[in-house]
Write an enzyme that holds these catalytic residues in place. Structure first.
Site, PDB file in Angstrom:
ATOM      1  N   SER A  70      24.620  18.709  67.565  1.00 37.07           N
ATOM      2  CA  SER A  70      25.223  17.644  68.380  1.00 37.07           C
ATOM      3  C   SER A  70      24.792  16.286  67.845  1.00 37.07           C
ATOM      4  O   SER A  70      25.510  15.297  67.958  1.00 37.07           O
ATOM      5  CB  SER A  70      24.773  17.785  69.827  1.00 37.07           C
ATOM      6  OG  SER A  70      25.072  19.084  70.279  1.00 37.07           O
ATOM      7  N   GLY A 117      29.550  25.066  66.007  1.00 36.42           N
ATOM      8  CA  GLY A 117      28.357  25.921  66.036  1.00 36.42           C
ATOM      9  C   GLY A 117      28.202  26.570  67.406  1.00 36.42           C
ATOM     10  O   GLY A 117      27.975  27.778  67.529  1.00 36.42           O
ATOM     11  N   HIS A 118      28.364  25.752  68.470  1.00 40.47           N
ATOM     12  CA  HIS A 118      28.277  26.304  69.827  1.00 40.47           C
ATOM     13  C   HIS A 118      29.382  27.340  70.043  1.00 40.47           C
ATOM     14  O   HIS A 118      29.165  28.379  70.654  1.00 40.47           O
ATOM     15  CB  HIS A 118      28.450  25.202  70.879  1.00 40.47           C
ATOM     16  CG  HIS A 118      27.309  24.236  70.947  1.00 40.47           C
ATOM     17  ND1 HIS A 118      27.436  22.919  70.588  1.00 40.47           N
ATOM     18  CD2 HIS A 118      26.029  24.398  71.336  1.00 40.47           C
ATOM     19  CE1 HIS A 118      26.283  22.306  70.761  1.00 40.47           C
ATOM     20  NE2 HIS A 118      25.408  23.175  71.217  1.00 40.47           N
TER      21      HIS A 118
END
Ligand code: PAF
Length: 282
Positions: free
Chosen positions: A188, A36-37
């Protein structure tokens, strides 16, 4: 790739880049980087000439000390991941002392109704902490663009408001939610789930999809009742809130008005791990 811990070194490097006419993009993160990051970094990389990824677990945005203590801290792994995919990026990984000096304290912001519900209600002080650190980062990096994920949709609107309040010359770029195979929004915190919790947590995404499908055919109360029932039947997930809200003001909807955009929001616990997700309904 540069890994920088000190403000002055970052400022000098960026000021040289700025003088050379380069556009700067900032991706603020708390580390424990995942796909995602990387999608945020990818967008930054295609939008700006220089990409700064900040990695800092910001204590002032945690209302729960256990959550702060358990938050994954994986700077070495994060750096390797970024070096592999984006060898030219700049990582800024400051210490608490660097970001806060001796004043580990959040400013108080007037975000208005945007901060009154959902995360603002269930995580007291959270958005003041987010606003404080993002303000510090934006003033330090002075990016042309800053990238935020829509998984934290309320945060995204708060950051836009912060930029307005602080009159910062930056364009905020929203990035769509990245999902695991079963639909679970990447976070996370997913790393803290057991295999079973991670599988069953797809209930959050499935519920949002069901609401989207039924939106317009059932009332808000009926939809809320259905979601509450689904979570009551789950042995793994405990619902904290389900809200259908105006997508611009974030005020909870009681009745659906034509011509207004709505979004559904869920926060739920799998054991000790708190997960959030949201979806546009129309
Ligand atoms: O979304 C996050 O990871 C954090 O809230 C942010 C924006 C990096 C501020 O600490």
């Amino acid at each position: 790739m540069h890994i920088i811990h000190e403000k002055e070194i970052l400022e000098n490097l960026l000021s040289a880049k700025r003088k050379a006419g380069k556009k700067i993009g900032l991706v603020p993160t708390m580390g424990a980087l995942h796909t995602g990051h990387l999608s945020l970094v990818e967008k930054a990389n295609t939008t700006a000439d220089v990409v700064v990824i900040s990695i800092f677990v910001n204590p002032t945005q945690f209302n729960n000390q256990n959550d702060l203590a358990n938050y994954p801290r994986t700077l070495e792994k994060d750096s390797e991941l970024l070096a592999h995919h984006y060898p030219d990026c700049i990582i800024f990984a400051p210490s608490e002392q660097t970001m806060y000096s001796d004043q580990l304290q959040a400013n108080t912001y007037e975000f208005g109704p945007l901060a009154n519900y959902m995360e603002g209600q269930f995580r007291q002080g959270h958005f003041d902490g987010v606003g404080t650190i993002v303000n510090k980062l934006l003033r330090l990096v002075k990016p042309d663009f800053a990238f935020f994920g829509e998984k934290d949709y309320q945060q995204l609107l708060i950051i836009k408001k912060l930029v307005e309040i602080e009159k910062l010359p930056v364009t905020i770029i929203p990035c769509s939610i990245s999902r695991e195979k079963n639909g679970l929004a990447r976070s996370s915190r997913n790393e803290l789930l057991t295999t079973e919790q991670r599988e069953r947590a797809s209930l959050i995404f499935q519920s949002l999809q069901d609401v989207k499908q039924e939106f317009g055919t059932k009332s808000v109360i009926e939809l809320s009742g259905e979601i509450e029932k689904k979570f009551k039947n789950s042995a793994i997930l405990k619902l904290e809130y389900f809200i259908i809200a105006n997508a611009e003001t974030l005020e909870p909807a009681k009745k659906i008005e034509t011509g207004t955009k709505y979004r559904a929001f869920i926060a739920a616990y799998a054991g000790e791990v708190r997960l959030i997700d949201n979806m546009a309904l129309n």
